[in-house]
Scaffold this active site. Structure first.
Site, PDB file in Angstrom:
ATOM      1  N   HIS A   1      22.072  35.768  35.759  1.00 34.26           N
ATOM      2  CA  HIS A   1      22.974  35.647  34.611  1.00 34.26           C
ATOM      3  C   HIS A   1      24.211  34.868  35.019  1.00 34.26           C
ATOM      4  O   HIS A   1      24.957  35.299  35.900  1.00 34.26           O
ATOM      5  CB  HIS A   1      23.385  37.023  34.091  1.00 34.26           C
ATOM      6  CG  HIS A   1      22.220  37.872  33.716  1.00 34.26           C
ATOM      7  ND1 HIS A   1      21.439  37.596  32.624  1.00 34.26           N
ATOM      8  CD2 HIS A   1      21.659  38.942  34.324  1.00 34.26           C
ATOM      9  CE1 HIS A   1      20.454  38.471  32.570  1.00 34.26           C
ATOM     10  NE2 HIS A   1      20.561  39.290  33.592  1.00 34.26           N
TER      11      HIS A   1
ATOM     12  N   PHE B   1      19.734  38.968  38.516  1.00 32.46           N
ATOM     13  CA  PHE B   1      20.766  38.170  39.199  1.00 32.46           C
ATOM     14  C   PHE B   1      20.649  36.693  38.868  1.00 32.46           C
ATOM     15  O   PHE B   1      20.900  35.827  39.680  1.00 32.46           O
ATOM     16  CB  PHE B   1      20.763  38.434  40.714  1.00 32.46           C
ATOM     17  CG  PHE B   1      21.427  39.743  41.011  1.00 32.46           C
ATOM     18  CD1 PHE B   1      20.774  40.926  40.749  1.00 32.46           C
ATOM     19  CD2 PHE B   1      22.730  39.792  41.473  1.00 32.46           C
ATOM     20  CE1 PHE B   1      21.393  42.146  40.951  1.00 32.46           C
ATOM     21  CE2 PHE B   1      23.360  41.008  41.675  1.00 32.46           C
ATOM     22  CZ  PHE B   1      22.685  42.187  41.408  1.00 32.46           C
TER      23      PHE B   1
ATOM     24  N   CYS C   1      31.319  44.130  47.928  1.00 33.42           N
ATOM     25  CA  CYS C   1      30.257  43.746  48.861  1.00 33.42           C
ATOM     26  C   CYS C   1      29.998  42.249  48.965  1.00 33.42           C
ATOM     27  O   CYS C   1      29.980  41.702  50.057  1.00 33.42           O
ATOM     28  CB  CYS C   1      28.956  44.441  48.495  1.00 33.42           C
ATOM     29  SG  CYS C   1      28.930  46.131  49.058  1.00 33.42           S
TER      30      CYS C   1
ATOM     31  N   ARG D   1      24.175  49.854  43.698  1.00 30.70           N
ATOM     32  CA  ARG D   1      24.996  49.100  42.742  1.00 30.70           C
ATOM     33  C   ARG D   1      25.972  50.064  42.090  1.00 30.70           C
ATOM     34  O   ARG D   1      25.575  51.148  41.648  1.00 30.70           O
ATOM     35  CB  ARG D   1      24.127  48.500  41.631  1.00 30.70           C
ATOM     36  CG  ARG D   1      23.293  47.320  42.053  1.00 30.70           C
ATOM     37  CD  ARG D   1      22.260  47.033  40.997  1.00 30.70           C
ATOM     38  NE  ARG D   1      21.469  48.244  40.738  1.00 30.70           N
ATOM     39  CZ  ARG D   1      20.800  48.475  39.616  1.00 30.70           C
ATOM     40  NH1 ARG D   1      20.827  47.621  38.617  1.00 30.70           N
ATOM     41  NH2 ARG D   1      20.106  49.582  39.469  1.00 30.70           N
TER      42      ARG D   1
HETATM   43  C1  UDX Z   1      26.056  44.927  45.073  1.00 26.83           C
HETATM   44  C2  UDX Z   1      24.566  44.903  45.468  1.00 26.83           C
HETATM   45  O1  UDX Z   1      23.780  44.747  44.278  1.00 26.83           O
HETATM   46  C3  UDX Z   1      24.201  46.172  46.214  1.00 26.83           C
HETATM   47  O2  UDX Z   1      22.854  46.100  46.650  1.00 26.83           O
HETATM   48  C4  UDX Z   1      25.121  46.293  47.424  1.00 26.83           C
HETATM   49  O3  UDX Z   1      24.827  47.428  48.183  1.00 26.83           O
HETATM   50  C5  UDX Z   1      26.577  46.313  46.970  1.00 26.83           C
HETATM   51  O4  UDX Z   1      26.848  45.140  46.236  1.00 26.83           O
HETATM   52  P1  UDX Z   1      27.491  46.033  43.109  1.00 26.83           P
HETATM   53  O5  UDX Z   1      28.711  45.914  43.903  1.00 26.83           O
HETATM   54  O6  UDX Z   1      27.431  47.297  42.353  1.00 26.83           O
HETATM   55  O7  UDX Z   1      26.227  45.951  44.087  1.00 26.83           O
HETATM   56  O8  UDX Z   1      27.418  44.799  42.125  1.00 26.83           O
HETATM   57  P2  UDX Z   1      26.254  44.046  41.319  1.00 26.83           P
HETATM   58  O9  UDX Z   1      25.782  44.768  40.130  1.00 26.83           O
HETATM   59  O10 UDX Z   1      25.227  43.665  42.293  1.00 26.83           O
HETATM   60  O11 UDX Z   1      27.098  42.771  40.806  1.00 26.83           O
HETATM   61  C6  UDX Z   1      27.914  42.016  41.700  1.00 26.83           C
HETATM   62  C7  UDX Z   1      28.668  40.905  40.993  1.00 26.83           C
HETATM   63  O12 UDX Z   1      27.787  39.876  40.609  1.00 26.83           O
HETATM   64  C8  UDX Z   1      29.404  41.309  39.709  1.00 26.83           C
HETATM   65  O13 UDX Z   1      30.661  40.669  39.675  1.00 26.83           O
HETATM   66  C9  UDX Z   1      28.517  40.806  38.597  1.00 26.83           C
HETATM   67  O14 UDX Z   1      29.208  40.533  37.406  1.00 26.83           O
HETATM   68  C10 UDX Z   1      27.961  39.550  39.230  1.00 26.83           C
HETATM   69  N1  UDX Z   1      26.654  39.156  38.695  1.00 26.83           N
HETATM   70  C11 UDX Z   1      25.561  39.947  38.902  1.00 26.83           C
HETATM   71  C12 UDX Z   1      26.538  37.971  37.975  1.00 26.83           C
HETATM   72  O15 UDX Z   1      27.527  37.236  37.768  1.00 26.83           O
HETATM   73  N2  UDX Z   1      25.300  37.617  37.515  1.00 26.83           N
HETATM   74  C13 UDX Z   1      24.189  38.369  37.728  1.00 26.83           C
HETATM   75  O16 UDX Z   1      23.108  37.965  37.274  1.00 26.83           O
HETATM   76  C14 UDX Z   1      24.335  39.584  38.434  1.00 26.83           C
END
Ligand code: UDX
Length: 433
Positions: free
Chosen positions: A254, A252, A263, A154
């Protein structure tokens, strides 16, 4: 061990730095001279907490170096990691594998002695087998195996995720390659990190399935949030109550303005394509992609509605434009849909983001960049919370509403308590409550 990383983008750089911290000798290669020069000066091109210090420490210990010399770096290595970009190809949603295969061909020409060629980039099922074919065609005498080793980092927590992973996934075809991969990850195995050894295709599929599942989980809770608004329920309580079920889990869940970043959008699209091509459509993921796109537009409508459906000539302060906190990454961020829509409708948008300006200036022309939230809201007609950076979580709401021309707030990350915001004088909208 001698390891070589091809590509010093996000994944290559974080992985290379962390492997060197394990004690391996790591050489990171890139094609861009400016990038290698910057890295050799100690400059880190991305914002990732802890990365710069860990890089400096391992460079000083002479376990980490950066070079343009591909041939020597590959020739010396016991394992070569392909960590080049796999963007979504224009037009068809496929992952663009041009860089992966180009790297494979170049590696083939430089291999010396037995080497494992490991793919870290996220690639469609079947790519590792194709990488092996490409190498064999280019250099029939090469002594090598391939391995699929997807990353699950992440942004903003990448070092932590690398050092304390939920699991490491390693796709291999024989014990010889397994032995090399086991040696590379021995420091994690000693700390009891689970390592899943499987075949190449399953390793490739695990990465897509995991990301698509997480994107689905977020999209699910976003739709439940919409319904909560209609029936008078509170999504924060609903998420909490659901997440306590251990089969579901609280992460995940929220609700927000839609997922962004490199990704989830790209991997969900690639998985949907793979499904269509194999006449086994993953319909749930196709829906998730469409719903998430729609959601960003719905968020713009929500802000417009708050402003009486007229933003022309109004000043709107936007807090946060990166796709999530603790990163400078803007890729597929909801802000890239929402802010241009507001600007297009004639709003005068003032933006604050602790790290987003560097990338954001080009992506969001026609906005004014401000250093702090209180200055941004001065004389504003509305404030929009788009990214939940810590520094936006505890603003003095009474002071803020006093500075504004019209105290209206769209809190798209639910960081404020509705009752408190209203008591501070705000007309307040949020998500799912
Ligand atoms: C993600 C995966 O978690 C990771 O395993 C993969 O290798 C790359 O993609 P990351 O890109 O850092 O990691 O983002 P992450 O923290 O997972 O959040 C992704 C998106 O989802 C963000 O826009 C975040 O705001 C959104 N999100 C996340 C939500 O809207 N609600 C949540 O509960 C969690």
């Amino acid at each position: 061990m001698q390891l070589t990383m091809i590509g010093t983008g996000y994944v290559g750089l974080v992985s290379g730095v962390c492997f060197s911290d394990f004690g391996h000798d790591v050489t990171c290669v890139d094609k861009l001279p400016a990038k290698i020069e910057a890295l050799n000066r100690g400059d880190v091109p991305i914002y990732e907490p802890g990365l710069q210090d860990m890089m400096a420490k391992n460079v000083a210990k002479k376990r980490l170096n950066f070079t343009l010399d591909f041939e020597t770096a590959v020739g010396n290595a016991e394992a070569v990691f392909i960590a080049v970009g796999t963007p979504t190809r224009r037009g068809d949603g496929h992952a663009d594998l041009t860089y992966v295969y180009a790297a494979a061909r170049e590696i083939a020409r430089s291999l010396k002695g037995y080497t494992v060629v490991v793919t870290k980039s996220t690639v469609p099922v079947g790519t590792n087998r194709e990488v092996a074919r490409v190498i064999r065609a280019e250099n029939p005498d090469a002594d090598f195996d391939v391995s699929s080793n997807p990353e699950f980092l992440r942004e903003g927590a990448a070092i932590e995720d690398f050092m304390r992973p939920d699991r490491v996934v390693v796709g291999i075809e024989n014990d010889r390659a397994r032995g090399v991969m086991a040696k590379i990850y021995r420091p994690l195995a000693l700390r009891e990190a689970p390592i899943v050894y499987t075949d190449l295709e399953s390793a490739e599929m695990i990465k897509y399935a995991a990301n698509a599942f997480l994107a689905t989980k977020i999209t699910f809770i976003n739709e439940i949030a919409n319904l909560c608004e209609k029936v008078g329920a509170d999504i924060q309580s609903v998420s909490k109550g659901m997440g306590m079920d251990q089969r579901i889990g609280s992460k995940f869940l929220h609700a927000g303005p839609g997922y962004g970043e490199s990704c989830f959008p790209k991997d969900t699209k690639a998985l949907a394509r793979i499904g269509q091509e194999h006449a086994s459509p993953v319909k749930i993921v196709e829906q998730v992609i469409a719903i998430n796109e729609d959601r960003k537009r719905q968020m713009t409508d929500r802000i417009m509605y708050l402003c009486g459906d007229k933003v022309a000539g109004k000043k709107i302060a936007v807090l946060g434009v990166t796709f999530k906190p603790n990163t400078d990454d803007m890729r597929d961020s909801p802000s890239l849909t929402i802010v241009p829509a507001l600007v297009g409708a004639g709003a005068d948008v003032h933006v604050v983001d602790p790290q987003g300006r560097k990338e954001g200036e080009e992506l969001l022309p026609s906005v004014t960049w401000i250093e702090d939230a209180y200055t941004a809201v001065q004389g504003a007609d509305a404030v929009v919370v788009l990214t939940e950076w810590n520094e936006f979580r505890a603003l003095d709401l009474v002071k803020m509403s006093g500075l504004m021309n019209d105290a209206k707030m769209a809190d798209l990350r639910n960081i404020y308590d509705p009752a408190e915001a209203r008591a501070a004088g705000f007309e307040y909208v949020s998500i799912g409550r």
